[in-house]
Design a protein around this motif. Sequence first.
Motif, PDB file in Angstrom:
ATOM      1  N   GLN A  63       0.883  -1.287   0.179  1.00 58.95           N
ATOM      2  CA  GLN A  63       0.077   0.201  -0.015  1.00 58.95           C
ATOM      3  C   GLN A  63       0.724   1.449   0.020  1.00 58.95           C
ATOM      4  OE1 GLN A  63      -3.439  -0.068  -0.473  1.00 58.95           O
ATOM      5  NE2 GLN A  63      -3.203  -2.563  -0.709  1.00 58.95           N
ATOM      6  N   ALA A  64       1.665   1.251  -0.337  1.00 52.86           N
ATOM      7  CA  ALA A  64       2.787   2.453  -0.634  1.00 52.86           C
ATOM      8  C   ALA A  64       2.214   3.476  -1.331  1.00 52.86           C
ATOM      9  CB  ALA A  64       4.336   2.160  -1.328  1.00 52.86           C
ATOM     10  N   GLY A  65       2.414   4.430  -0.310  1.00 51.44           N
ATOM     11  CA  GLY A  65       1.928   5.802  -1.443  1.00 51.44           C
ATOM     12  C   GLY A  65       2.744   7.010  -1.965  1.00 51.44           C
ATOM     13  N   GLN A  66       4.161   6.606  -1.423  1.00 55.94           N
ATOM     14  CA  GLN A  66       4.428   7.779  -1.443  1.00 55.94           C
ATOM     15  C   GLN A  66       6.095   7.767  -1.467  1.00 55.94           C
ATOM     16  OE1 GLN A  66       2.697  12.097  -0.867  1.00 55.94           O
ATOM     17  NE2 GLN A  66       3.921  11.429   0.872  1.00 55.94           N
ATOM     18  N   VAL A  67       7.255   7.989  -2.301  1.00 59.60           N
ATOM     19  CA  VAL A  67       9.029   7.671  -2.051  1.00 59.60           C
ATOM     20  C   VAL A  67       9.506   8.853  -2.391  1.00 59.60           C
ATOM     21  CG1 VAL A  67      10.599   6.398  -3.255  1.00 59.60           C
ATOM     22  CG2 VAL A  67       8.973   5.184  -3.427  1.00 59.60           C
ATOM     23  N   LEU A  68      11.009   9.105  -1.477  1.00 54.73           N
ATOM     24  CA  LEU A  68      11.639   9.732  -1.581  1.00 54.73           C
ATOM     25  C   LEU A  68      13.190   9.704  -2.596  1.00 54.73           C
ATOM     26  CD1 LEU A  68      12.334  12.842  -1.087  1.00 54.73           C
ATOM     27  CD2 LEU A  68      13.153  11.899   1.110  1.00 54.73           C
ATOM     28  N   SER A 109       5.844   9.809   6.633  1.00 55.75           N
ATOM     29  CA  SER A 109       5.476   9.938   5.611  1.00 55.75           C
ATOM     30  C   SER A 109       6.218   9.594   4.052  1.00 55.75           C
ATOM     31  CB  SER A 109       5.000  11.513   5.648  1.00 55.75           C
ATOM     32  OG  SER A 109       6.386  12.421   5.099  1.00 55.75           O
ATOM     33  N   MET A 110       6.606   8.698   4.403  1.00 53.09           N
ATOM     34  CA  MET A 110       7.550   8.529   2.876  1.00 53.09           C
ATOM     35  C   MET A 110       7.363   6.317   3.213  1.00 53.09           C
ATOM     36  SD  MET A 110       8.356  10.655   0.617  1.00 53.09           S
ATOM     37  CE  MET A 110       8.063  12.576   0.926  1.00 53.09           C
ATOM     38  N   ASP A 111       7.104   6.062   2.361  1.00 51.45           N
ATOM     39  CA  ASP A 111       7.276   4.750   2.545  1.00 51.45           C
ATOM     40  C   ASP A 111       8.309   3.913   2.295  1.00 51.45           C
ATOM     41  OD1 ASP A 111       3.929   4.182   3.157  1.00 51.45           O
ATOM     42  OD2 ASP A 111       3.980   5.402   1.169  1.00 51.45           O
ATOM     43  N   GLY A 112       8.779   4.809   1.201  1.00 49.48           N
ATOM     44  CA  GLY A 112      10.130   4.439   0.677  1.00 49.48           C
ATOM     45  C   GLY A 112      11.015   4.723  -0.023  1.00 49.48           C
ATOM     46  N   GLY A 127       8.261   0.734   6.323  1.00 49.92           N
ATOM     47  CA  GLY A 127       8.568   1.182   5.220  1.00 49.92           C
ATOM     48  C   GLY A 127       9.733   0.801   4.831  1.00 49.92           C
ATOM     49  N   ILE A 128      10.539   1.166   3.776  1.00 51.50           N
ATOM     50  CA  ILE A 128      12.561   0.856   3.005  1.00 51.50           C
ATOM     51  C   ILE A 128      12.896   2.049   3.328  1.00 51.50           C
ATOM     52  CG2 ILE A 128      11.584  -1.161   2.573  1.00 51.50           C
ATOM     53  CD1 ILE A 128      11.316  -0.657  -0.099  1.00 51.50           C
ATOM     54  N   LEU A 129      14.255   1.840   3.326  1.00 51.21           N
ATOM     55  CA  LEU A 129      15.454   2.501   2.986  1.00 51.21           C
ATOM     56  C   LEU A 129      16.639   1.859   1.811  1.00 51.21           C
ATOM     57  CD1 LEU A 129      17.375   5.627   3.307  1.00 51.21           C
ATOM     58  CD2 LEU A 129      18.182   4.014   5.192  1.00 51.21           C
ATOM     59  N   VAL A 130      16.090   2.327   0.853  1.00 53.60           N
ATOM     60  CA  VAL A 130      17.919   1.717  -0.195  1.00 53.60           C
ATOM     61  C   VAL A 130      19.427   2.456  -0.564  1.00 53.60           C
ATOM     62  CG1 VAL A 130      18.612   1.055  -2.410  1.00 53.60           C
ATOM     63  CG2 VAL A 130      15.923   0.526  -1.672  1.00 53.60           C
ATOM     64  N   THR A 131      20.257   2.088  -0.014  1.00 58.29           N
ATOM     65  CA  THR A 131      21.383   3.087  -0.081  1.00 58.29           C
ATOM     66  C   THR A 131      22.280   2.500  -1.019  1.00 58.29           C
ATOM     67  OG1 THR A 131      22.668   2.401   1.524  1.00 58.29           O
ATOM     68  CG2 THR A 131      20.901   3.507   2.696  1.00 58.29           C
ATOM     69  N   VAL A 132      23.434   2.964  -1.631  1.00 59.41           N
ATOM     70  CA  VAL A 132      24.173   2.469  -2.278  1.00 59.41           C
ATOM     71  C   VAL A 132      25.094   3.531  -1.720  1.00 59.41           C
ATOM     72  CG1 VAL A 132      24.732   2.505  -4.848  1.00 59.41           C
ATOM     73  CG2 VAL A 132      22.386   2.608  -4.283  1.00 59.41           C
ATOM     74  N   SER A 133      25.725   2.492  -2.336  1.00 57.56           N
ATOM     75  CA  SER A 133      27.886   3.739  -1.398  1.00 57.56           C
ATOM     76  C   SER A 133      28.890   2.788  -1.642  1.00 57.56           C
ATOM     77  CB  SER A 133      27.877   3.397   0.019  1.00 57.56           C
ATOM     78  OG  SER A 133      27.932   1.861   1.041  1.00 57.56           O
ATOM     79  N   PRO A 134      29.898   3.211  -3.176  1.00 55.49           N
ATOM     80  CA  PRO A 134      30.980   2.880  -3.661  1.00 55.49           C
ATOM     81  C   PRO A 134      31.172   1.375  -2.467  1.00 55.49           C
ATOM     82  CG  PRO A 134      31.666   4.880  -2.347  1.00 55.49           C
ATOM     83  CD  PRO A 134      30.325   4.903  -2.147  1.00 55.49           C
ATOM     84  N   GLY A 135      31.259   0.516  -3.551  1.00 57.94           N
ATOM     85  CA  GLY A 135      32.299  -0.406  -3.416  1.00 57.94           C
ATOM     86  C   GLY A 135      33.837  -0.168  -3.182  1.00 57.94           C
ATOM     87  N   PRO A 136      34.469  -0.881  -2.502  1.00 63.19           N
ATOM     88  CA  PRO A 136      36.381  -1.209  -2.354  1.00 63.19           C
ATOM     89  C   PRO A 136      36.889  -0.761  -3.649  1.00 63.19           C
ATOM     90  CG  PRO A 136      35.654  -3.572  -1.154  1.00 63.19           C
ATOM     91  CD  PRO A 136      34.479  -3.059  -2.272  1.00 63.19           C
ATOM     92  N   LEU A 171      19.158  -2.474   1.214  1.00 59.58           N
ATOM     93  CA  LEU A 171      17.864  -2.477   1.726  1.00 59.58           C
ATOM     94  C   LEU A 171      17.907  -2.187   2.946  1.00 59.58           C
ATOM     95  CD1 LEU A 171      14.920  -2.305   1.112  1.00 59.58           C
ATOM     96  CD2 LEU A 171      14.867  -5.335   0.685  1.00 59.58           C
ATOM     97  N   TYR A 172      17.261  -1.500   4.222  1.00 60.25           N
ATOM     98  CA  TYR A 172      16.960  -1.524   5.522  1.00 60.25           C
ATOM     99  C   TYR A 172      15.485  -1.021   5.857  1.00 60.25           C
ATOM    100  CZ  TYR A 172      21.952  -0.094   5.830  1.00 60.25           C
ATOM    101  OH  TYR A 172      23.040   0.059   5.772  1.00 60.25           O
ATOM    102  N   ARG A 173      14.613  -2.460   6.249  1.00 58.10           N
ATOM    103  CA  ARG A 173      13.519  -2.131   6.932  1.00 58.10           C
ATOM    104  C   ARG A 173      13.196  -1.403   7.690  1.00 58.10           C
ATOM    105  NH1 ARG A 173       9.192  -3.697   3.278  1.00 58.10           N
ATOM    106  NH2 ARG A 173      10.280  -4.891   2.738  1.00 58.10           N
ATOM    107  N   ARG A 174      12.271  -0.263   7.588  1.00 53.76           N
ATOM    108  CA  ARG A 174      11.573   0.332   9.045  1.00 53.76           C
ATOM    109  C   ARG A 174      11.376  -0.384  10.246  1.00 53.76           C
ATOM    110  NH1 ARG A 174      11.596   2.864  13.029  1.00 53.76           N
ATOM    111  NH2 ARG A 174      10.849   5.279  13.096  1.00 53.76           N
ATOM    112  N   ASN A 175      11.562  -0.400  11.343  1.00 50.74           N
ATOM    113  CA  ASN A 175      10.575  -1.262  12.068  1.00 50.74           C
ATOM    114  C   ASN A 175       9.725  -1.313  12.212  1.00 50.74           C
ATOM    115  OD1 ASN A 175      13.462  -2.597  12.745  1.00 50.74           O
ATOM    116  ND2 ASN A 175      14.137  -1.569  14.872  1.00 50.74           N
TER     117      ASN A 175
END
Length: 271
Positions: free
Chosen positions: A85-90, A150-153, A174-183, A266-270
Amino acid sequence: MSYLCPLCHTPLNEHDRQWRCVNNHQFDRAKEGYVNLMPVQFKHSRQPGDNADMMQARRAFLDGGFYHPLRQAVCTLLDQALPAQAGQVLDIGCGEGYYTAQIASALESRSIKTFGLDIAKVAVRYAAKRYPQVSFCVASSHRLPYADASMDGVVRIYAPCRAGELARVVSAGGILVTVSPGPRHLYQLKAQVYEQVVLHAQKEEILPGFALEREETLSYVLELPGEQAVNLLQMTPFAWRAAPAVFQSLAALERFSCETDFTIRLYRRNP
């Protein structure tokens, strides 16, 4: 959803191309469609964020499709992991909107509203003009102008953000997706700048209120014409350390091979 006033943190409502709160703080909607929620007293420089040259270099490089695999991986992960039922992503640190626009397109069938935020006004202006389907604003990632839960992702590609602000705006489940540089990310490009190349340190990011659900790597080799190698260097932090001769030698190359190495989490909000 309305924005929050960056000065008093009450909801902003739109009236005749202006966003206004109950305390009568007003913020104009630019002709391109974005709103600037970065008060002058919050700025640490006259033009915070990437400058026009960096933005144009990044735009030219990204439009070349060289980071398409990363964009596709992020969009696929979002679509798979977002609550039903996600409605908003940032998209935090959205820049000129390369990832943001594709996120909006990938989630269009689910009627999910997409927001983009960046501190660089020049980048947001370009993004809003090119991608009207996204709601863009100029604001600090350390003071997110959105209501609690207010943000589902949220997507955060390299961009800094206070952990407490992420926990505040992401809804339960909701979720948090992060991208960081690998080695080994951009190892060969760094070797053009530094005598000794130091691999990117890998460390797990602890985010209170979130649980790490998934981690994956994405690596492939870029085959770049010289002018795109220059654009890639220009959009990286170590461009500041590169001598003019480095830019000249890259520009003269017919082909430049360089590794990419991304870490996607990928992180999930508790609940």
